[in-house]
Design a protein around this motif. Structure first.
Motif, PDB file in Angstrom:
ATOM      1  N   MET A   1     -19.809 -12.490   0.781  1.00 45.59           N
ATOM      2  CA  MET A   1     -18.876 -11.786   1.016  1.00 45.59           C
ATOM      3  C   MET A   1     -18.431 -10.968   0.246  1.00 45.59           C
ATOM      4  N   ASN A   2     -18.243  -9.720   0.806  1.00 53.34           N
ATOM      5  CA  ASN A   2     -17.984  -8.043   0.116  1.00 53.34           C
ATOM      6  C   ASN A   2     -17.062  -8.447   0.196  1.00 53.34           C
ATOM      7  N   SER A   3     -16.198  -7.143  -0.768  1.00 49.76           N
ATOM      8  CA  SER A   3     -14.748  -7.158  -1.241  1.00 49.76           C
ATOM      9  C   SER A   3     -14.096  -6.811   0.372  1.00 49.76           C
ATOM     10  N   ALA A   4     -14.784  -6.204   0.783  1.00 43.86           N
ATOM     11  CA  ALA A   4     -13.869  -6.061   2.079  1.00 43.86           C
ATOM     12  C   ALA A   4     -13.086  -6.982   2.870  1.00 43.86           C
ATOM     13  N   GLN A   5     -14.140  -7.647   2.733  1.00 48.72           N
ATOM     14  CA  GLN A   5     -14.485  -8.909   3.688  1.00 48.72           C
ATOM     15  C   GLN A   5     -13.056  -9.660   2.644  1.00 48.72           C
ATOM     16  N   VAL A   6     -12.988  -9.915   2.150  1.00 47.80           N
ATOM     17  CA  VAL A   6     -11.975 -11.162   1.040  1.00 47.80           C
ATOM     18  C   VAL A   6     -10.758 -10.121   1.908  1.00 47.80           C
ATOM     19  N   GLU A   7     -10.768  -9.257   1.180  1.00 48.20           N
ATOM     20  CA  GLU A   7      -9.014  -8.137   1.116  1.00 48.20           C
ATOM     21  C   GLU A   7      -8.908  -8.226   3.153  1.00 48.20           C
ATOM     22  N   GLY A   8      -9.795  -8.635   3.802  1.00 47.13           N
ATOM     23  CA  GLY A   8      -9.518  -8.520   5.214  1.00 47.13           C
ATOM     24  C   GLY A   8      -8.918  -9.894   5.674  1.00 47.13           C
ATOM     25  N   ALA A   9      -9.731 -11.037   5.268  1.00 46.60           N
ATOM     26  CA  ALA A   9      -9.184 -12.255   5.281  1.00 46.60           C
ATOM     27  C   ALA A   9      -7.896 -12.069   4.915  1.00 46.60           C
ATOM     28  N   ALA A  10      -7.497 -12.146   2.939  1.00 45.40           N
ATOM     29  CA  ALA A  10      -6.047 -11.954   2.600  1.00 45.40           C
ATOM     30  C   ALA A  10      -4.957 -11.288   3.187  1.00 45.40           C
ATOM     31  N   ARG A  11      -5.631 -10.414   3.859  1.00 46.62           N
ATOM     32  CA  ARG A  11      -4.418  -9.898   4.755  1.00 46.62           C
ATOM     33  C   ARG A  11      -4.203 -10.433   5.956  1.00 46.62           C
ATOM     34  N   ARG A  12      -5.017 -11.301   6.943  1.00 44.18           N
ATOM     35  CA  ARG A  12      -4.785 -12.136   8.292  1.00 44.18           C
ATOM     36  C   ARG A  12      -4.241 -13.603   8.089  1.00 44.18           C
ATOM     37  N   ALA A  13      -4.612 -13.742   6.440  1.00 47.08           N
ATOM     38  CA  ALA A  13      -3.582 -14.899   5.961  1.00 47.08           C
ATOM     39  C   ALA A  13      -1.767 -14.250   5.464  1.00 47.08           C
ATOM     40  N   ALA A  14      -1.878 -13.328   4.970  1.00 46.00           N
ATOM     41  CA  ALA A  14      -0.640 -13.337   4.503  1.00 46.00           C
ATOM     42  C   ALA A  14       0.337 -12.832   5.767  1.00 46.00           C
ATOM     43  N   ASN A  15      -0.247 -12.468   6.954  1.00 47.06           N
ATOM     44  CA  ASN A  15       0.521 -11.929   8.103  1.00 47.06           C
ATOM     45  C   ASN A  15       0.814 -13.065   8.824  1.00 47.06           C
ATOM     46  N   SER A  16       0.199 -14.124   9.111  1.00 45.42           N
ATOM     47  CA  SER A  16       0.673 -15.004   9.618  1.00 45.42           C
ATOM     48  C   SER A  16       2.063 -16.208   9.445  1.00 45.42           C
ATOM     49  N   GLN A  17       2.171 -16.149  11.026  1.00 46.90           N
ATOM     50  CA  GLN A  17       2.989 -16.523  11.256  1.00 46.90           C
ATOM     51  C   GLN A  17       3.621 -18.882  10.910  1.00 46.90           C
ATOM     52  N   THR A  18       2.101 -19.067  10.827  1.00 43.03           N
ATOM     53  CA  THR A  18       2.507 -20.167  10.430  1.00 43.03           C
ATOM     54  C   THR A  18       2.314 -20.466   9.039  1.00 43.03           C
ATOM     55  N   LEU A  19       1.265 -19.383   8.114  1.00 41.68           N
ATOM     56  CA  LEU A  19       1.766 -19.820   6.763  1.00 41.68           C
ATOM     57  C   LEU A  19       3.275 -18.615   6.038  1.00 41.68           C
ATOM     58  N   ASP A  20       3.616 -18.079   6.553  1.00 42.70           N
ATOM     59  CA  ASP A  20       5.503 -17.849   6.388  1.00 42.70           C
ATOM     60  C   ASP A  20       6.434 -18.970   6.919  1.00 42.70           C
ATOM     61  N   ARG A  21       6.416 -19.834   7.582  1.00 41.08           N
ATOM     62  CA  ARG A  21       6.830 -20.901   7.807  1.00 41.08           C
ATOM     63  C   ARG A  21       6.904 -22.045   6.621  1.00 41.08           C
ATOM     64  N   LEU A  22       5.054 -22.177   6.180  1.00 40.81           N
ATOM     65  CA  LEU A  22       4.721 -23.064   5.579  1.00 40.81           C
ATOM     66  C   LEU A  22       4.996 -22.884   3.937  1.00 40.81           C
ATOM     67  N   ALA A  83       0.790 -23.898   0.632  1.00 45.80           N
ATOM     68  CA  ALA A  83       1.037 -21.974   1.325  1.00 45.80           C
ATOM     69  C   ALA A  83       1.256 -21.563   0.549  1.00 45.80           C
ATOM     70  N   LEU A  84       2.288 -22.076  -0.777  1.00 45.95           N
ATOM     71  CA  LEU A  84       2.363 -20.541  -2.048  1.00 45.95           C
ATOM     72  C   LEU A  84       1.594 -20.570  -2.316  1.00 45.95           C
ATOM     73  N   THR A  85       0.462 -21.494  -2.662  1.00 45.15           N
ATOM     74  CA  THR A  85      -0.870 -21.219  -3.187  1.00 45.15           C
ATOM     75  C   THR A  85      -1.393 -19.801  -2.295  1.00 45.15           C
ATOM     76  N   VAL A  86      -1.910 -20.591  -1.503  1.00 46.44           N
ATOM     77  CA  VAL A  86      -2.090 -19.429  -0.561  1.00 46.44           C
ATOM     78  C   VAL A  86      -1.513 -18.160  -0.035  1.00 46.44           C
ATOM     79  N   TRP A  87      -0.655 -17.872  -0.351  1.00 45.64           N
ATOM     80  CA  TRP A  87       0.383 -16.586   0.375  1.00 45.64           C
ATOM     81  C   TRP A  87       0.065 -15.950  -1.108  1.00 45.64           C
TER      82      TRP A  87
END
Length: 270
Positions: A1-22, A83-87
């Motif tokens: 996985m290249n840096s762009a894919q890692v950053e894309g995955a991180a952005r999707r995680a950061a914008n997740s409503q489920t992650l927000d609540r957790l 969840a805090l760790t992932v965020w």
């Protein structure tokens, strides 16, 4: 996985409503931990003892474990801190344009990951993880065995002192309010959050700086046993010329920060 894919995955995680609540659940759990550490510290400062528990995350987790439905509460805390760790990991990867923010997020990722590991170790293996004092001494001893280890330990101690000064500055200047959605808060809620956060960050700054002094002392004397975790650092405050009064003040600050964490759970920017 290249840096762009890692950053894309991180952005999707950061914008997740489920992650927000957790993540907000995790902030509330963080408040519980700080509240229990503050409670144990206050008991020590008032000369009431701490029931044999360490005034650190290990002692706090043990207190939760002993409550009715304690295991359920610990699982909720494990999920929240995970969840805090992932965020924070996503914040460290994508950031908000400032290197300082990414470094802070990386540091929080390590801290929250450690708490998560401690909780899972207790839930899955019955392992309480040991006191922060023992961890500090073990890590210091291991680092000192490395080439240039004594210098490295000294730099870590200075880093902790710097962190303490940063937290004091953040509290005194009320910089923590930049992390809250203050526009959505009522004037009364904002006023309370301002006072709670100020007291809490000042208390955390004192603890971090004091712990850093002990680590520097360990480096200078080449004695890992002089490094102290949260429990011994708090207890040492009662041995200063100010006596147990300083520990009581810091303990109250931790209790106030615990309440501030619940304000974060409601209004923090995620």
């Amino acid at each position: 996985m290249n840096s762009a894919q890692v950053e894309g995955a991180a952005r999707r995680a950061a914008n997740s409503q489920t992650l927000d609540r957790l993540a907000r659940l995790g902030m509330a759990c963080r408040g519980v931990l700080y509240g229990l550490i503050g409670f144990l510290s206050l008991q020590i400062g008032l000369g009431l003892g701490s029931g044999g528990k360490e005034a650190d995350k290990t002692g706090a987790i043990e207190m939760v474990e002993q409550q009715p439905f304690g295991v359920v509460l610990l699982w909720l805390m494990a999920v929240g801190f995970a969840a805090l760790t992932v965020w924070q990991l996503s914040e460290a990867v994508i950031g908000r344009g400032r290197t300082k923010d990414r470094v802070e997020s990386a540091a929080r990722t390590a801290v929250y990951g450690l708490v998560t590991a401690t909780l899972l170790g207790l839930l899955l293996r019955g392992d309480h993880g040991g006191s922060t004092d023992q961890h500090s001494q073990d890590i210091t001893a291991a680092l000192m065995k490395l080439p240039g280890g004594q210098l490295l330990v000294g730099l870590i101690g200075l880093g902790l002192i710097g962190l303490g000064a940063y937290w004091v500055h953040k509290g005194w200047k009320k910089k923590f309010l930049e992390d809250l959605r203050t526009g959505e808060m009522s004037p009364q809620a904002l006023s309370i959050a301002r006072r709670l956060g100020m007291a809490g960050y000042l208390a955390r700054g004192v603890i971090a700086a004091a712990a850093g002094v002990f680590v520097v002392q360990a480096a200078v004397t080449y004695d890992a046993d002089k490094a102290k975790g949260i429990d011994s650092t708090l207890r040492s405050l009662a041995e200063t010329p100010l006596g147990s009064g300083l520990l009581v003040v810091v303990a109250v600050g931790l209790l106030l920060f615990a309440v501030y964490c619940f304000f974060e759970a409601r209004w923090h920017r995620v």
